[in-house]
Design a protein around this motif. Sequence first.
Motif, PDB file in Angstrom:
ATOM      1  N   ASP A 264       0.117 -10.541 -34.924  1.00  0.00           N
ATOM      2  CA  ASP A 264       0.271  -9.087 -34.876  1.00  0.00           C
ATOM      3  C   ASP A 264       1.715  -8.711 -35.202  1.00  0.00           C
ATOM      4  OD1 ASP A 264       1.682  -9.727 -32.555  1.00  0.00           O
ATOM      5  OD2 ASP A 264       0.063  -9.123 -31.211  1.00  0.00           O
ATOM      6  N   ALA A 265       2.096  -7.498 -34.826  1.00  0.00           N
ATOM      7  CA  ALA A 265       3.422  -6.992 -35.193  1.00  0.00           C
ATOM      8  C   ALA A 265       4.550  -7.764 -34.532  1.00  0.00           C
ATOM      9  CB  ALA A 265       3.520  -5.509 -34.847  1.00  0.00           C
ATOM     10  N   ASN A 266       4.274  -8.385 -33.385  1.00  0.00           N
ATOM     11  CA  ASN A 266       5.322  -9.175 -32.727  1.00  0.00           C
ATOM     12  C   ASN A 266       5.583 -10.487 -33.459  1.00  0.00           C
ATOM     13  OD1 ASN A 266       5.860  -7.459 -30.401  1.00  0.00           O
ATOM     14  ND2 ASN A 266       3.769  -7.969 -29.771  1.00  0.00           N
ATOM     15  N   GLY A 267       4.546 -11.003 -34.105  1.00  0.00           N
ATOM     16  CA  GLY A 267       4.700 -12.188 -34.919  1.00  0.00           C
ATOM     17  C   GLY A 267       5.087 -13.421 -34.138  1.00  0.00           C
ATOM     18  N   VAL A 268       5.715 -14.363 -34.860  1.00  0.00           N
ATOM     19  CA  VAL A 268       6.184 -15.603 -34.269  1.00  0.00           C
ATOM     20  C   VAL A 268       7.520 -15.954 -34.901  1.00  0.00           C
ATOM     21  CG1 VAL A 268       4.906 -17.018 -35.945  1.00  0.00           C
ATOM     22  CG2 VAL A 268       5.597 -18.014 -33.757  1.00  0.00           C
ATOM     23  N   LEU A 269       8.447 -16.444 -34.097  1.00  0.00           N
ATOM     24  CA  LEU A 269       9.783 -16.755 -34.594  1.00  0.00           C
ATOM     25  C   LEU A 269      10.211 -18.129 -34.113  1.00  0.00           C
ATOM     26  CD1 LEU A 269      11.992 -16.299 -31.994  1.00  0.00           C
ATOM     27  CD2 LEU A 269      11.233 -13.959 -32.382  1.00  0.00           C
ATOM     28  N   VAL A 270      11.174 -18.707 -34.826  1.00  0.00           N
ATOM     29  CA  VAL A 270      11.720 -20.001 -34.462  1.00  0.00           C
ATOM     30  C   VAL A 270      13.218 -20.005 -34.743  1.00  0.00           C
ATOM     31  CG1 VAL A 270      11.318 -21.067 -36.734  1.00  0.00           C
ATOM     32  CG2 VAL A 270      11.418 -22.509 -34.687  1.00  0.00           C
ATOM     33  N   HIS A 271      13.957 -20.744 -33.920  1.00  0.00           N
ATOM     34  CA  HIS A 271      15.393 -20.914 -34.103  1.00  0.00           C
ATOM     35  C   HIS A 271      15.642 -22.240 -34.813  1.00  0.00           C
ATOM     36  CE1 HIS A 271      19.643 -20.835 -32.030  1.00  0.00           C
ATOM     37  NE2 HIS A 271      19.698 -20.611 -33.343  1.00  0.00           N
ATOM     38  N   VAL A 272      16.324 -22.185 -35.966  1.00  0.00           N
ATOM     39  CA  VAL A 272      16.644 -23.391 -36.734  1.00  0.00           C
ATOM     40  C   VAL A 272      18.090 -23.757 -36.419  1.00  0.00           C
ATOM     41  CG1 VAL A 272      16.674 -24.460 -39.014  1.00  0.00           C
ATOM     42  CG2 VAL A 272      15.059 -22.602 -38.536  1.00  0.00           C
ATOM     43  N   LEU A 273      18.258 -24.730 -35.552  1.00  0.00           N
ATOM     44  CA  LEU A 273      19.599 -25.104 -35.111  1.00  0.00           C
ATOM     45  C   LEU A 273      20.322 -25.966 -36.135  1.00  0.00           C
ATOM     46  CD1 LEU A 273      18.878 -25.971 -31.374  1.00  0.00           C
ATOM     47  CD2 LEU A 273      20.077 -23.975 -32.239  1.00  0.00           C
ATOM     48  N   GLN A 274      19.570 -26.763 -36.865  1.00  0.00           N
ATOM     49  CA  GLN A 274      20.172 -27.626 -37.882  1.00  0.00           C
ATOM     50  C   GLN A 274      19.182 -27.798 -39.026  1.00  0.00           C
ATOM     51  OE1 GLN A 274      22.373 -31.230 -36.718  1.00  0.00           O
ATOM     52  NE2 GLN A 274      21.091 -32.380 -38.160  1.00  0.00           N
ATOM     53  N   MET A 275      19.711 -27.766 -40.247  1.00  0.00           N
ATOM     54  CA  MET A 275      18.881 -27.907 -41.431  1.00  0.00           C
ATOM     55  C   MET A 275      18.987 -29.331 -41.985  1.00  0.00           C
ATOM     56  SD  MET A 275      16.728 -26.839 -43.530  1.00  0.00           S
ATOM     57  CE  MET A 275      16.547 -25.193 -42.882  1.00  0.00           C
ATOM     58  N   VAL A 276      17.967 -29.754 -42.692  1.00  0.00           N
ATOM     59  CA  VAL A 276      18.020 -31.026 -43.415  1.00  0.00           C
ATOM     60  C   VAL A 276      19.143 -30.977 -44.443  1.00  0.00           C
ATOM     61  CG1 VAL A 276      15.564 -31.495 -43.076  1.00  0.00           C
ATOM     62  CG2 VAL A 276      16.301 -30.166 -45.071  1.00  0.00           C
ATOM     63  N   ASN A 277      19.405 -32.084 -45.095  1.00  0.00           N
ATOM     64  CA  ASN A 277      20.471 -32.156 -46.094  1.00  0.00           C
ATOM     65  C   ASN A 277      20.199 -31.165 -47.226  1.00  0.00           C
ATOM     66  OD1 ASN A 277      22.386 -32.835 -48.016  1.00  0.00           O
ATOM     67  ND2 ASN A 277      22.152 -35.048 -47.733  1.00  0.00           N
TER      68      ASN A 277
END
Length: 393
Positions: A264-277
């Motif tokens: 719905d409008a609230n959706g889903v979120l995630v925190h990306v603390l570190q990215m791959v190379n």
Amino acid sequence: MPDAGTPPPCGRTEMFADDFEDDVVDLARWRNTFVDELVTLEEVDGHTRITLPVNVGGSQYGALISTAAYDLRESSLTVEVADLDAGDLAQVYFKAGFSSEEELEFIVEFGMLRFRQRMGGQWLLRGELPHDATAHRFWRFREDQGVVRWETSPDGVAFTTHESLVDWPYAASVYVVLGAGLYTPETAERFVEFEGVNGGTPVGEACPLASFVETFSDDTDLRWRTFGEPGICDVVLANGVLEARPSSVEGYCGMGTRSVYRLDANGVLVHVLQMVNTDTSTNAFFNVGDVYENRAEFIHESGNLYAKRFVLDSPSLVAVEPYDPPAHAWWRLRREGGLVSWETSADGVNWTPFHAEPDFLGPDVMVYLGVGTYEPVADPGYAIFDNINGPAP
């Protein structure tokens, strides 16, 4: 031991139903179905019929397995067995299963209707009685106040309890399994005809996706399943975060929710603390996908962040920006006003539009995240994810 908490009034087994009236197996409901080479599994005349081969050695099985898992707590799961001939050697079964190691089962074999529990991969016979096709036409699992019951009925209205199990820790997340098979040659054709799951009419709805909160602080969470090959690509829970570690050879891994949720409008979120190379083609991804293989996805590759759309599993890249770690620290996917939106944030509070387009997703979705490579990469690095729908720091 897993602790599933208090059952919510949504996402229950009663919302899963099939009347078998389509004359074709609905793979949106039963995507995990398997059929051995000489077994016939077909939907015909309002039934799902499994027919087993004659005079064939080795294991021969066929089964419908639900795409998603559902919550059996304060709920029930029923199948109607219209007809069966198992003889003395075939097996006909109905399962509520967390995994192949932990599941509950009705099974007809050797002329007996048996009530079994698989615990740690080992079968435990909880009870049995001579099978009566008329009296045992309906098989039902029912959970109430922490007790799971095996029940049968001749008419789907008045049920008799045969066995019970107290505090089964996996009731919050079960797959539905209907099957039949042989492990030794049979001289006559054996079969089963299932006529509807939960009366063919779903009751209730999926839980809102905003209610799904994951801080990766518990490695016994019932809500996830992992995918990938250990040693080739691994996901590791460590220090309250999820580390997703691809290897230098080709392969993907990650985690996906076992159940479906309402987007719905609230959706889903995630925190990306570190990215791959970011100097390599290594992927890190986060998506929501429905049972029809439509998905909305964020994916990193070669220093770019992409919005990717899948329709019937066919991908399209629909937006791209150079990957900016501070600005793209949070990713959010949501649905509002007939649009599916991709959004990014530096703080998990203030959001910047990344892409939006007309809604192409089914009402309920699963969540997936992970990493991988489609080619050898000498130094893929690894990604760290945290706080799915969790609080911003």
